[in-house]
Design a protein around this motif. Structure first.
Motif, PDB file in Angstrom:
ATOM      1  N   THR A 137       0.831  -1.205   0.000  1.00 10.58           N
ATOM      2  CA  THR A 137       0.000   0.000   0.000  1.00 10.58           C
ATOM      3  C   THR A 137       0.862   1.251   0.000  1.00 10.58           C
ATOM      4  O   THR A 137       0.551   2.230  -0.710  1.00 10.58           O
ATOM      5  N   ARG A 138       1.935   1.236   0.778  1.00  9.88           N
ATOM      6  CA  ARG A 138       2.827   2.405   0.805  1.00  9.88           C
ATOM      7  C   ARG A 138       3.464   2.617  -0.563  1.00  9.88           C
ATOM      8  O   ARG A 138       3.648   3.757  -1.006  1.00  9.88           O
ATOM      9  N   ARG A 193       0.518   3.852  -2.989  1.00 11.43           N
ATOM     10  CA  ARG A 193      -0.139   5.114  -2.650  1.00 11.43           C
ATOM     11  C   ARG A 193       0.831   6.247  -2.366  1.00 11.43           C
ATOM     12  O   ARG A 193       0.425   7.425  -2.407  1.00 11.43           O
TER      13      ARG A 193
END
Length: 293
Positions: free
Chosen positions: A207-208, A211
């Motif tokens: 996710t990091r 995003r």
């Protein structure tokens, strides 16, 4: 006395006007571009509208060269092959160079400069030398085929030379330093505190990356993709050597038309088409970058 004072008074230099100074600063590079780029391109466009006879240029103006190019299926396939090759090489180069750039960005300052020099060191070697090296490695008796045969992975040598696969491999290696440099510049926008903030909010590594890391490095990805795409569709040495005359692209066709067949007007026409492709790619890049700014 008054005369001597007037003669000894220092002269006051008038400051350069606010409009004249930028003109003086831009004038040298403007002259260089005019002589080395604009005038040759204008001459190229002029030749593309001339009629050729037996390797000689005539003064007869015509648009037959463009009609021939745009109506011949062979030339249209050249455009499709060149664009497809450029996209494949760009994507492969990005996938190979992105982890390297990410590692360099996260490396300690002690090793970063050394690793950076190692990354761009292939640029110190001529593309011709590197291409001949790949011809040795990718040959039927080369290191790759020999290793795969000994491991029992294949039963016969894979044709990696004189094929599109060999051209893609060679171009990816040649263009990786350019992509890495662009990506490293893009990683300059990535602040570690952003990832720490995302992690504190419960975001995982994937996710990091999706995003935070990927959006912030998108301008570097766009710049590297522009460079690799333009350089790949205009590359001549690597496709000519690793393709072995079996991979037909716009750059190799320009050489054949100008040097082998002496069809200078048609070669100039193909060159103008390549310049139009470059212009379209640059416009697309500009629009993509504006979306991220």
């Amino acid at each position: 006395m008054g005369v001597s004072l007037a003669m000894s008074a220092p002269r006051v230099r008038r400051p350069i006007g606010p409009l004249l100074l930028p003109v003086l600063l831009i004038l040298p590079i403007a002259l260089v571009n005019l002589i080395a780029f604009i005038l040759p391109v204008a001459q190229l466009v002029r030749i593309s509208f001339l009629e050729g006879r037996g390797g000689m240029l005539t003064d007869n103006a015509t648009i037959d060269n463009y009609l021939t190019f745009l109506t011949d299926g062979y030339f249209l396939r050249l455009i499709a092959n060149s664009v497809l090759l450029g996209v494949i090489v760009t994507v492969a180069t990005l996938l190979c160079a992105y982890p390297i750039a990410m590692f360099l960005h996260s490396a300690s300052a002690r090793w970063r400069n050394l690793l950076f020099v190692v990354t761009i060191s292939p640029l110190l070697v001529s593309a011709v030398v590197r291409t001949y090296g790949w011809m040795v490695l990718l040959g039927d008796q080369g290191l790759i085929n020999t290793g795969l045969l000994q491991l029992g992975v294949i039963s016969a040598p894979i044709r990696l030379v004189n094929s599109t696969a060999g051209v893609v491999i060679g171009l990816v290696e040649v263009l990786m330093p350019y992509m890495a440099l662009s990506l490293i510049a893009g990683f300059g926008r990535l602040d570690p505190s952003y990832q720490e903030a995302a992690a504190s909010l419960g975001a995982g590594r994937l996710t990091r990356f999706l995003r935070v890391t990927l959006p912030l490095t998108a301008p570097g990805i766009a710049l590297g993709s522009l460079l690799c795409f333009v350089l790949s569709i205009s590359s001549f040495v690597t496709p000519k050597l690793l393709g072995g005359g079996r991979v037909f692209l716009l750059a190799t066709e320009i050489y054949d038309q100008a040097v082998v067949q002496l069809e200078w007007p048609l070669a100039a026409t193909i060159s103008v088409v390549v310049l139009v492709l470059f212009g379209g790619t640059l416009i697309l890049y500009t629009r993509v970058v504006r979306r991220f700014d």
